[in-house]
Design a protein around this motif. Sequence first.
Motif, PDB file in Angstrom:
ATOM      1  N   SER A  53      -6.647  -8.424  11.294  1.00 34.28           N
ATOM      2  CA  SER A  53      -6.803  -7.413  10.243  1.00 34.28           C
ATOM      3  C   SER A  53      -5.789  -6.282  10.348  1.00 34.28           C
ATOM      4  CB  SER A  53      -8.224  -6.844  10.271  1.00 34.28           C
ATOM      5  OG  SER A  53      -8.420  -6.129  11.469  1.00 34.28           O
ATOM      6  N   ALA A  75      -2.922  -2.542   7.907  1.00 34.36           N
ATOM      7  CA  ALA A  75      -4.246  -2.852   7.374  1.00 34.36           C
ATOM      8  C   ALA A  75      -4.381  -2.496   5.895  1.00 34.36           C
ATOM      9  CB  ALA A  75      -5.295  -2.117   8.196  1.00 34.36           C
ATOM     10  N   SER A  76      -3.816  -1.329   5.501  1.00 36.92           N
ATOM     11  CA  SER A  76      -4.020  -0.898   4.121  1.00 36.92           C
ATOM     12  C   SER A  76      -3.363  -1.873   3.147  1.00 36.92           C
ATOM     13  CB  SER A  76      -3.471   0.510   3.913  1.00 36.92           C
ATOM     14  OG  SER A  76      -2.095   0.538   4.157  1.00 36.92           O
ATOM     15  N   SER A  79      -5.524  -5.204   2.778  1.00 40.09           N
ATOM     16  CA  SER A  79      -6.659  -5.149   1.864  1.00 40.09           C
ATOM     17  C   SER A  79      -6.191  -5.377   0.421  1.00 40.09           C
ATOM     18  CB  SER A  79      -7.389  -3.820   2.006  1.00 40.09           C
ATOM     19  OG  SER A  79      -6.520  -2.755   1.753  1.00 40.09           O
ATOM     20  N   HIS A  80      -4.969  -4.934   0.137  1.00 44.74           N
ATOM     21  CA  HIS A  80      -4.427  -5.191  -1.206  1.00 44.74           C
ATOM     22  C   HIS A  80      -4.118  -6.670  -1.399  1.00 44.74           C
ATOM     23  CE1 HIS A  80      -3.888  -1.062  -2.678  1.00 44.74           C
ATOM     24  NE2 HIS A  80      -3.745  -0.773  -1.409  1.00 44.74           N
ATOM     25  N   MET A  83      -7.476  -9.355   2.087  1.00 44.13           N
ATOM     26  CA  MET A  83      -8.193  -9.561   3.335  1.00 44.13           C
ATOM     27  C   MET A  83      -9.016  -8.305   3.614  1.00 44.13           C
ATOM     28  SD  MET A  83      -6.934  -9.901   7.237  1.00 44.13           S
ATOM     29  CE  MET A  83      -5.679 -11.137   6.995  1.00 44.13           C
ATOM     30  N   ASN A  84     -10.241  -8.484   4.041  1.00 41.99           N
ATOM     31  CA  ASN A  84     -11.023  -7.316   4.431  1.00 41.99           C
ATOM     32  C   ASN A  84     -12.012  -7.677   5.516  1.00 41.99           C
ATOM     33  OD1 ASN A  84     -12.027  -4.546   4.222  1.00 41.99           O
ATOM     34  ND2 ASN A  84     -10.913  -4.588   2.278  1.00 41.99           N
ATOM     35  N   ARG A  85     -12.726  -6.669   6.002  1.00 41.56           N
ATOM     36  CA  ARG A  85     -13.562  -6.922   7.174  1.00 41.56           C
ATOM     37  C   ARG A  85     -14.753  -5.979   7.252  1.00 41.56           C
ATOM     38  NH1 ARG A  85     -11.039  -5.031  12.750  1.00 41.56           N
ATOM     39  NH2 ARG A  85     -13.159  -5.553  13.332  1.00 41.56           N
ATOM     40  N   ALA A 105     -12.941   2.100  -2.334  1.00 43.32           N
ATOM     41  CA  ALA A 105     -12.358   0.775  -2.150  1.00 43.32           C
ATOM     42  C   ALA A 105     -11.956   0.179  -3.496  1.00 43.32           C
ATOM     43  CB  ALA A 105     -13.348  -0.130  -1.432  1.00 43.32           C
ATOM     44  N   PHE A 108      -8.690   1.978  -4.922  1.00 41.92           N
ATOM     45  CA  PHE A 108      -7.383   1.816  -4.304  1.00 41.92           C
ATOM     46  C   PHE A 108      -6.906   0.380  -4.280  1.00 41.92           C
ATOM     47  CE2 PHE A 108      -7.860   6.131  -3.370  1.00 41.92           C
ATOM     48  CZ  PHE A 108      -6.575   6.598  -3.193  1.00 41.92           C
ATOM     49  N   VAL A 109      -7.849  -0.550  -4.261  1.00 41.41           N
ATOM     50  CA  VAL A 109      -7.442  -1.949  -4.305  1.00 41.41           C
ATOM     51  C   VAL A 109      -7.795  -2.491  -5.673  1.00 41.41           C
ATOM     52  CG1 VAL A 109      -7.670  -4.200  -3.258  1.00 41.41           C
ATOM     53  CG2 VAL A 109      -7.860  -2.159  -1.843  1.00 41.41           C
ATOM     54  N   ARG A 148     -18.239  -2.490   0.863  1.00 45.32           N
ATOM     55  CA  ARG A 148     -16.926  -1.879   0.661  1.00 45.32           C
ATOM     56  C   ARG A 148     -15.837  -2.942   0.699  1.00 45.32           C
ATOM     57  NH1 ARG A 148     -16.363   2.433   4.855  1.00 45.32           N
ATOM     58  NH2 ARG A 148     -15.644   0.605   5.973  1.00 45.32           N
ATOM     59  N   THR A 152     -13.145  -4.710  -2.684  1.00 42.06           N
ATOM     60  CA  THR A 152     -11.701  -4.949  -2.743  1.00 42.06           C
ATOM     61  C   THR A 152     -11.399  -6.386  -3.170  1.00 42.06           C
ATOM     62  OG1 THR A 152     -11.516  -5.663  -0.444  1.00 42.06           O
ATOM     63  CG2 THR A 152     -11.310  -3.305  -0.853  1.00 42.06           C
TER      64      THR A 152
ATOM     65  N   ALA C 187     -10.656   3.615   6.148  1.00 40.23           N
ATOM     66  CA  ALA C 187      -9.875   4.040   4.992  1.00 40.23           C
ATOM     67  C   ALA C 187      -8.745   3.057   4.732  1.00 40.23           C
ATOM     68  CB  ALA C 187      -9.336   5.447   5.207  1.00 40.23           C
ATOM     69  N   ALA C 188      -8.088   2.630   5.815  1.00 33.89           N
ATOM     70  CA  ALA C 188      -7.013   1.658   5.658  1.00 33.89           C
ATOM     71  C   ALA C 188      -7.564   0.359   5.078  1.00 33.89           C
ATOM     72  CB  ALA C 188      -6.329   1.400   6.997  1.00 33.89           C
ATOM     73  N   MET C 189      -8.745  -0.060   5.561  1.00 30.78           N
ATOM     74  CA  MET C 189      -9.321  -1.298   5.047  1.00 30.78           C
ATOM     75  C   MET C 189      -9.741  -1.151   3.583  1.00 30.78           C
ATOM     76  SD  MET C 189      -8.798  -3.398   7.443  1.00 30.78           S
ATOM     77  CE  MET C 189      -9.159  -4.726   6.327  1.00 30.78           C
ATOM     78  N   ALA C 190     -10.010   0.084   3.166  1.00 34.01           N
ATOM     79  CA  ALA C 190     -10.340   0.293   1.759  1.00 34.01           C
ATOM     80  C   ALA C 190      -9.068   0.404   0.914  1.00 34.01           C
ATOM     81  CB  ALA C 190     -11.203   1.533   1.591  1.00 34.01           C
ATOM     82  N   GLY C 191      -7.936   0.138   1.527  1.00 30.95           N
ATOM     83  CA  GLY C 191      -6.689   0.090   0.786  1.00 30.95           C
ATOM     84  C   GLY C 191      -5.981   1.428   0.647  1.00 30.95           C
ATOM     85  N   ILE C 192      -6.468   2.462   1.355  1.00 34.18           N
ATOM     86  CA  ILE C 192      -5.841   3.781   1.235  1.00 34.18           C
ATOM     87  C   ILE C 192      -4.610   3.840   2.140  1.00 34.18           C
ATOM     88  CG2 ILE C 192      -6.176   6.254   1.614  1.00 34.18           C
ATOM     89  CD1 ILE C 192      -9.196   5.707   1.219  1.00 34.18           C
ATOM     90  N   PRO C 193      -3.455   4.223   1.615  1.00 31.09           N
ATOM     91  CA  PRO C 193      -2.284   4.397   2.472  1.00 31.09           C
ATOM     92  C   PRO C 193      -2.450   5.666   3.295  1.00 31.09           C
ATOM     93  CG  PRO C 193      -1.744   4.911   0.195  1.00 31.09           C
ATOM     94  CD  PRO C 193      -3.170   4.519   0.196  1.00 31.09           C
TER      95      PRO C 193
END
Lengths: 238, 291, 305
Positions: A53, A75-76, A79-80, A83-85, A105, A108-109, A148, A152, C187-193
């Motif tokens: 991840s 990681a950010s 998710s785009h 992939m998520n966890r 979530a 941003f995605v 969450r 995404t 936050a990163a996993m939620a896609g936030i840079p």
Amino acid sequence: MSPDYVLSVVDVTKTFGSFTALQGMSFHVKKGEILGLVGPNGSGKTTCMNVISGSYRADRGSLHFMGKNIQRTPASKLSHMGMNRTFQIPRPFKGLTVRENLQIAATFVRREAMGLEEIASFIGLEDSLDKESGMLNSTQQKLLDLGRALATGPTLLLVDELGAGMNPHELDITIERLQRLAKQGISMIVVEHLMSFVRQLTERVIVMNAGKEIFEGTLDDAVRNEEVVRVYLGGGTP
Amino acid sequence: MVAYTILSGLLFGLYFSLMAIGLNLIFGVMRMVNLAHGDFIMLGAFAAFFAYTLWNMNPLVTMLVVFFLFIILGGALYYLVVPRLLRAHDPEMLSLILFFGLSQIIQALAVIAFGNNQRSIDYTALGSGTVYLFGQGFEESWVVVASVSLLAIILVSIYLYVTKLGVATRAVMSHREEAASAGISVHRVSAYAMGIGLALAAIAGVFSPFMIGSIDPTMGTDLTTTSFAIIIIGSLGNPIGTIVGGMIYGLSLMYMESYQPSWSSLVPYLLLFIILLLKPSGLLGRRMRNA
Amino acid sequence: MRNKLKAGSVLLVTLLLFAVGTHIYSNENMWFQGMVYLALAQGINILYGFTGYLPFGYVGFFGTGAYAASLYMTDFHTQPIVAILGGGATALIVGLLLSPLLRLSGAYFSIGSLAASQMIYYTVSNPALQAVTNGPYGMNLEAFYNPTASYAVMLVILALTLFTTAYLRYSRTGLALRATREDAVSAAMAGIPVVRMRIMAWLLSALIAGLVGGTFAWHISVFYPNTVFDLNVSIFAIVFTLFGGGASLLGPIIGMFVLYGLYNWIGISAPQYFQLIYGVLIVMLVLFLPNGIMSLFRKKGYDVP
């Protein structure tokens, strides 16, 4: 590399100082498959999840997600890409409400995903949308992590010890939910200590010990495997 | 000139190690940055000043009195605030803010009690002669302070490596949870660490009029950053590693004062800034921790 | 819609108060400093309230803005307003250079930013640089002195600052910043840079302090390095924010009015008593009300702007 592999991990090694947490791990995940990752405490399951991840960077080996090299992808970005966890110790945004957690979530995605209300009822938190997520109990926080991740619109979901701490009823519901996700085509890697949970969810498991894969196959074959049994004698039986 | 710079750098290095070691001890045990550290140094300095001007008390005697007083004060302070802090959501940040508040309180009370003036002690109070080391002459007070500092650091090492409580302290520093489950009373160990940490700061304060110059109630803020720079340079969370930081700091300061005096006040901040960005665990960080 | 209305009215009332304040109570300097501290407190709020990074060295940007704007006026003969914009831009550049500090967490960041600010101070005030910065002897802008115009410019900067905070309070961007504060990994996993968002907040707060510093310099027109690099500037702004509560528009405003009011009442003649009061306040807040006064209302179910 076969195109229907959602994720392929080849010869991945990760060390921390003089400690080798992962040694030459290789496996793949197919579309819509739920792969179980089991092994005693400290065998490297969570490290493996963290490397996939993007929390840690592998020292050696290669990682491909949907055919793309993700060895250096943060990681950010992952998710785009879909992939998520979830986390072993739940990590919601504690000061924010359940709704805000899911909203972030989804904002941003921008991938196709379930709607916010739909997710909330899927994880059983539809009545707590305006509650501060730090006020939820640990099981609810874990489910919020899952929610969450779902916001995404993932193709691959890493599920880290979601069942730990749940009562039998909650476990049944959770198993049913994850199976439903798999039917929608979401692939999953499930790290879990509860063997009944793994047995009901997965067709294929990888057993790890000391950072290495020691077995791959069905869970029923795994419990008949000599090495697996030996490894587990120290840490409880599967 | 070079020999003098190096030797005085080492003498001051020992003193600076003493100045910062308490901050490192507290950080090592509690993972909290005591932003009021410099203010406890200031209190020690005023103790020395009043003891000397009112009763003509030798600073070495003041040091002993101050040491025991501040151990008690530190222990009390620990039980008053820290257990409550540790239960909070973000103890690291909250403790930083709390000690910052404490620093403001101490400074304000000190201004109210002592007035906002610069004070100094007759430097001969610790001896007026000149001591020759390797052919270079130094003020006797510097040598006395450096020796006492060295002695104090040795005693701290003995405490940490020989006594039962000290060994428990090291256990808490390296593995807090495991130490607690092994039956070590983390609160007791931490209260002692806090007491000893503040006491070491205060005795460094007793000598500050001889090493740093005149004293005033607001001198603490600069001393806190200097001390933080020293423990960052040495090794964060390892009290004995402080001595490396103290030496490097002492030498660089003396070098700058000899060759670039107008820029010397930049030294602690520049060192702190560079080390923070390059290696936040300190120069000896990892190696010492594994040892 | 209701949110916009609430935030809008808070904004309007605050600005109106400063616009007509001098007619109610004629101490113009007090009102001006109030605006300075409120804008700085909101700058701290944008960084600390929303991302959790507490910059002890915030005053470094203020001083940078003050010096840069002054130098643009005296050495390059620019219009004061252009010079102030230049001061803001200079603080922004310094912020960009210092952005590696954001790699540090918690206490390290706070102390690192303090070190950075002290470095700027000791460089600017260094006698060796007297030809450039006039060293310890400070700046003189008497030729540009215009209290009315500088007061108006400060009001505009305050308005922009308050507007920015109000935007962050109610936008997804602000929500994302708060998420990075709560948990950077999630936050990163939620896609936030995460890194980019933090740098954005840091630069925004640097820009505000730079603009405020430039305007402050113009308004008082004669100052010394230790006036504009005084750590108490950071401390005041931080305490006002902590007192009211971060991540809200109203928190720092309440903090500023209550505590700055208190300061003007007892603090100017006896600053040590004021210092004692806010020291005690900080300790009490940390122990009993770590999210500031506003959290009391929030607990009661009021949605505070």
